[in-house]
Design a protein around this motif. Structure first.
Motif, mmCIF file in Angstrom:
data_model
loop_
_atom_site.group_PDB
_atom_site.id
_atom_site.type_symbol
_atom_site.label_atom_id
_atom_site.label_comp_id
_atom_site.label_asym_id
_atom_site.label_seq_id
_atom_site.Cartn_x
_atom_site.Cartn_y
_atom_site.Cartn_z
ATOM 1 N N SER A 99 12.162 67.028 26.156
ATOM 2 C CA SER A 99 12.120 65.633 25.726
ATOM 3 C C SER A 99 11.094 65.448 24.610
ATOM 4 C CB SER A 99 11.777 64.725 26.907
ATOM 5 O OG SER A 99 10.480 65.020 27.390
ATOM 6 N N GLN A 100 11.301 64.453 23.765
ATOM 7 C CA GLN A 100 10.423 64.201 22.627
ATOM 8 C C GLN A 100 8.977 63.996 23.061
ATOM 9 O OE1 GLN A 100 11.729 64.175 19.429
ATOM 10 N NE2 GLN A 100 9.649 64.114 18.637
ATOM 11 N N GLU A 101 8.778 63.242 24.149
ATOM 12 C CA GLU A 101 7.410 62.931 24.585
ATOM 13 C C GLU A 101 6.687 64.147 25.157
ATOM 14 O OE1 GLU A 101 10.287 61.236 27.751
ATOM 15 O OE2 GLU A 101 10.189 61.485 25.575
ATOM 16 N N GLN A 103 7.139 67.389 24.002
ATOM 17 C CA GLN A 103 7.080 68.516 23.075
ATOM 18 C C GLN A 103 5.655 68.889 22.677
ATOM 19 O OE1 GLN A 103 9.836 68.036 19.780
ATOM 20 N NE2 GLN A 103 11.494 67.476 21.184
ATOM 21 N N LYS A 147 15.939 68.380 21.754
ATOM 22 C CA LYS A 147 16.358 67.164 22.426
ATOM 23 C C LYS A 147 16.707 67.538 23.853
ATOM 24 C CE LYS A 147 18.200 64.502 18.530
ATOM 25 N NZ LYS A 147 19.409 63.817 17.983
#
Length: 230
Positions: A99-101, A103, A147
């Motif tokens: 997930s982006q948060e 990374q 993603k």
């Protein structure tokens, strides 16, 4: 972290790593594809052991969090100078993704992405942290694009000096192997993949090896004076 610079064959190093992970690919029903730029010089100078650590960690992670999928390893030449060459490395998969948060956290000590996945508990959470530290020691850094549920791509660049040798001194390597040929090697590693990779490499060299999962287990065996049967 001190670098040990020596001459090595980059394509052979990559091929050996992929071959040693064959069992993990079969177990997860994954395929792997190597895209190697043939214009990269045959022999380079660098720390091949630490580069192997980086690539084994990245490819092992890709396999760990991908099932019934594929892993791509891309190695291309970026710049070519008289005595040096810059090489781009990329390892990508179509697995669980990040997930982006999260990374920014995957390179922290003891962080384990996908903690609900049983496979994530088979390691210490130090793999990517070690990768980042090794690459920083090599004046590089690692980046990730991902993603969640759409896979992950890790990539970095490294500068290498071009070797002035026409071929590697295989006789020297053979002499080193002869010195440890009759040794029994005990592997201590809490990561099952690392254990199997190391055993696979030693098996190919006809060297007997066993593995234990922790230094505590090793010390317990030594204190109890229990012989380990190879």
């Amino acid at each position: 972290m001190k670098l040990q610079i020596s001459d090595f064959d980059l394509k052979q190093l990559i091929s050996n790593i992929i071959d040693s992970l064959e069992y993990a690919l079969r177990d997860s029903n994954n395929t792997i594809h190597l895209n190697y730029d043939s214009s990269i010089p045959d022999l380079l100078q660098g720390d091949s052991l630490k580069l192997s650590q980086v690539l084994i960690n990245l490819i092992s992670n890709a396999i760990k969090f991908t099932n019934d999928g594929h892993i791509d390893v891309v190695i291309t030449k970026v710049e070519d100078f008289d005595e040096r060459v810059t090489v781009y490395f990329k390892v990508s998969d179509n697995g669980l993704g990040i997930s982006q948060e999260n990374q920014g956290q995957v390179f922290e000590d003891f962080y384990q992405e996908h903690s609900k996945n049983s496979k994530s508990y088979k390691g210490t959470g130090l793999g990517l942290s070690i990768v980042k530290r090794i690459l920083m020691a090599m004046n590089s850094d690692i980046k990730v694009i991902s993603k969640e549920y759409e896979g992950a791509t890790f990539f970095f660049e490294l500068d290498f000096a071009k070797s002035k040798k026409e071929e590697l001194p295989t006789v020297i390597y053979e002499n080193h192997l002869q010195q440890i040929k009759d040794f029994n090697i005990l592997i201590v590693d809490d990561n099952k993949i690392n254990q199997l990779v190391t055993r696979k490499v030693l098996d190919q060299l006809d060297i007997k090896a066993k593995a234990v999962a922790s230094e505590q287990r090793l010390l317990r065996l030594l204190r109890q004076n229990i012989s380990i049967v190879f």
